[in-house]
Design a protein around this motif. Structure first.
Motif, PDB file in Angstrom:
ATOM      1  N   UNK A  51      59.775  40.364  89.309  1.00 24.77           N
ATOM      2  CA  UNK A  51      58.510  41.377  89.859  1.00 24.77           C
ATOM      3  C   UNK A  51      57.284  40.595  89.674  1.00 24.77           C
ATOM      4  N   UNK A  80      55.774  43.909  93.562  1.00 19.10           N
ATOM      5  CA  UNK A  80      56.964  43.919  94.416  1.00 19.10           C
ATOM      6  C   UNK A  80      58.096  43.038  93.786  1.00 19.10           C
ATOM      7  N   UNK A  81      58.892  43.170  94.111  1.00 19.11           N
ATOM      8  CA  UNK A  81      60.033  42.392  93.360  1.00 19.11           C
ATOM      9  C   UNK A  81      60.750  41.493  94.367  1.00 19.11           C
ATOM     10  N   UNK A  82      60.867  40.291  94.118  1.00 21.14           N
ATOM     11  CA  UNK A  82      61.819  39.479  95.098  1.00 21.14           C
ATOM     12  C   UNK A  82      62.679  38.991  94.268  1.00 21.14           C
ATOM     13  N   UNK A  83      64.086  38.886  94.658  1.00 24.54           N
ATOM     14  CA  UNK A  83      65.330  38.602  94.008  1.00 24.54           C
ATOM     15  C   UNK A  83      65.201  38.796  92.474  1.00 24.54           C
ATOM     16  N   UNK A 105      55.968  50.353  97.436  1.00 23.44           N
ATOM     17  CA  UNK A 105      56.168  48.680  96.924  1.00 23.44           C
ATOM     18  C   UNK A 105      57.564  48.383  97.930  1.00 23.44           C
ATOM     19  N   UNK A 106      58.060  47.088  97.758  1.00 19.91           N
ATOM     20  CA  UNK A 106      59.228  46.626  98.186  1.00 19.91           C
ATOM     21  C   UNK A 106      60.035  46.025  97.107  1.00 19.91           C
ATOM     22  N   UNK A 107      61.265  46.151  97.266  1.00 22.10           N
ATOM     23  CA  UNK A 107      62.178  45.339  96.582  1.00 22.10           C
ATOM     24  C   UNK A 107      62.838  44.563  97.455  1.00 22.10           C
ATOM     25  N   UNK A 108      62.813  43.220  97.372  1.00 18.94           N
ATOM     26  CA  UNK A 108      63.426  42.423  98.452  1.00 18.94           C
ATOM     27  C   UNK A 108      64.645  41.387  97.852  1.00 18.94           C
ATOM     28  N   UNK A 109      65.343  41.252  98.799  1.00 23.49           N
ATOM     29  CA  UNK A 109      66.259  40.174  98.557  1.00 23.49           C
ATOM     30  C   UNK A 109      66.042  38.992  99.671  1.00 23.49           C
ATOM     31  N   UNK A 155      64.400  49.355  91.168  1.00 26.97           N
ATOM     32  CA  UNK A 155      63.492  48.894  90.114  1.00 26.97           C
ATOM     33  C   UNK A 155      63.374  50.678  89.496  1.00 26.97           C
TER      34      UNK A 155
END
Lengths: 318, 120
Positions: free
Chosen positions: A169, A163-166, B4-8, B26
């Motif tokens: 990845x 997962x991708x945070x700010x 999946x997640x994309x997170x801010x 992504x």
């Protein structure tokens, strides 16, 4: 305004010249401009100015004033280390010099630094990304996020292990420990250290240094270079230098072929991982460079599509 | 189907102000199928917060949408709380996400914004 200190001794102590009121930056200038391309010097230099440690075990990247083959443009700003401190006949102590093929050039001013000046030197040190997570905060955020991802899955859906945070990845890896499957997770942080800049050009020959400040420190790293259009990168004969400052560990010897660590269609991601056995220290640097012999192929590089990543896996210690 | 997640994280929206987020999704996930907000802390009050969300030129949430519609506060299961737009066939793969958060309240708010990505 510059003043230069030639590197001639393992340890050097000198004073800033009279009239110099501030040092803005420093860089290393090669004495031998007949060498084409990036010449990596294995010296790890420490510099103390007026009692303040400016750098410690810094792997130098000499700047060359001329480029005989003329197909690259260097500016000293690209390799300068920002200092920005006021001095007044201050002592400069330099240690760790093994070779004498470069000068240490100080960029200075006859004026003291005024906070309003807004000097902006290009730093070799990689800035932390905004919002980047570190240490306990990272682990908690990642654990929470992966738990939420698992919980969000309905029948027929599988949670991905990434997962991708700010913008960064993270991957998790499930593994078996002592014959038993464990829920312990390894996180892999993928950082995009070299990429297209706003001018559409890759930043070659620029040494990046950064501090890997995750806790705990006991960890292993798997650097990997991956890129789009990797075949062309291999043809361009690019090399990587990757070292850990502050230790004796040379992760990749100088001029190691980038393709050895590059995933592409033929070499799957996992097989391209390169494991090195020594726990990482905190200061890490690396540099990607073109082969200093292959000028013809270097000219043919089309850099617009390439991203190069370095990837670390660090193990949580229970 | 992989998810999946994309997170801010830690998006700050000042009282009486707006925060605009514009980023690419992504590239290795084909579809964007949902979104939700998680208040950054238990004391975060999102009652005066509204949203505008556009992905790949598709207006997912029109201007002024009440943030509570997509806020996950733990009172229900997450999979039931995610704002689901899976039927809209919104592409991920480097699609541009535009998010505008407006805070009409009298105190600053901080929140985490999630989008759900899926791959066949």
């Amino acid at each position: 305004m510059f003043f230069t200190v030639p590197s001639e001794a393992n340890y050097l102590s000198t004073n800033t010249p009279f009239g110099v009121k501030s040092i803005r930056a420093l860089f290393f200038e090669s004495k031998n401009d007949s060498l084409f391309g990036y010449k990596r010097n294995l010296d790890r230099i420490s510099i103390i100015i007026d009692g303040k440690q400016i750098c410690r075990d810094l792997i130098i990247l000499p700047f060359m004033t001329t480029q005989p083959y003329g197909n690259r443009k260097h500016r000293w700003e690209d390799v300068a280390l920002k200092v920005n401190m006021n001095v007044d006949i201050s002592e400069i102590q330099i240690s760790g010099i093994q070779n004498n093929d470069f000068n240490i050039v100080f960029v200075c001013s006859d004026k003291e630094i005024d906070e309003s000046e807004g000097f902006d030197f290009v730093e070799t040190k990689l800035l932390r990304l905004k919002g980047q997570l570190t240490g306990e905060e990272a682990r908690k955020a990642l654990n929470d996020a992966f738990k939420m991802l698992d919980a969000s899955c309905a029948e027929g859906e599988t949670p991905a292990d990434e997962l991708t945070i700010n913008g960064i990845t993270y991957y998790r890896k499930r593994y078996t420990f002592n014959g038993q499957e464990t829920t312990t997770i390894e996180y892999t942080e993928v950082k995009k250290y070299i990429s297209n800049n706003s001018n559409g050009e890759l930043t070659f020959d620029k040494e990046f240094q950064f501090i890997f400040d995750h806790e705990p420190i006991e960890m292993f790293a798997y650097p990997i270079m991956t890129a789009n259009g990797i075949d062309r990168i291999i043809n361009a004969d690019m090399r990587v230098a990757f070292t850990i400052s502050g230790s004796d560990n040379e992760v990749f010897p100088p001029y190691t072929d980038l393709s050895l660590f590059s995933a592409n269609e033929k070499i799957p991601f996992r097989k391209a991982l390169h494991k090195f056995e020594t726990p990482l220290r905190r200061n890490i640097s690396f540099c990607v460079t073109r082969n200093d012999q292959e000028t013809t192929t270097a000219k043919e590089i089309e850099v617009s599509n390439y991203d190069i990543y370095v990837l670390f896996i660090y193990k949580k210690v229970s | 189907m992989k998810k999946s997640f994309q997170i801010w994280r830690e998006i700050e929206v000042p009282a009486g102000g707006q925060t605009v987020l514009s980023e690419l999704l992504k590239e290795n996930f084909s579809k964007c199928t949902g979104a939700f907000i998680v208040p950054f802390s238990a004391t975060t009050n999102l009652s005066q917060v509204s949203l505008f969300l556009k992905i790949a030129q598709n207006e997912i949430l029109p201007n002024g949408t009440d943030a509570s519609i997509i806020t996950f506060d733990g009172s229900v299961a997450l999979k039931d709380a995610i704002y689901d737009f899976s039927k809209d066939n919104i592409p991920a793969r480097s699609s541009e996400l535009d998010l505008t958060i407006t805070n009409n309240g009298t105190s600053d708010v901080k929140l985490n914004f999630y989008v759900v990505l899926e791959n066949e």
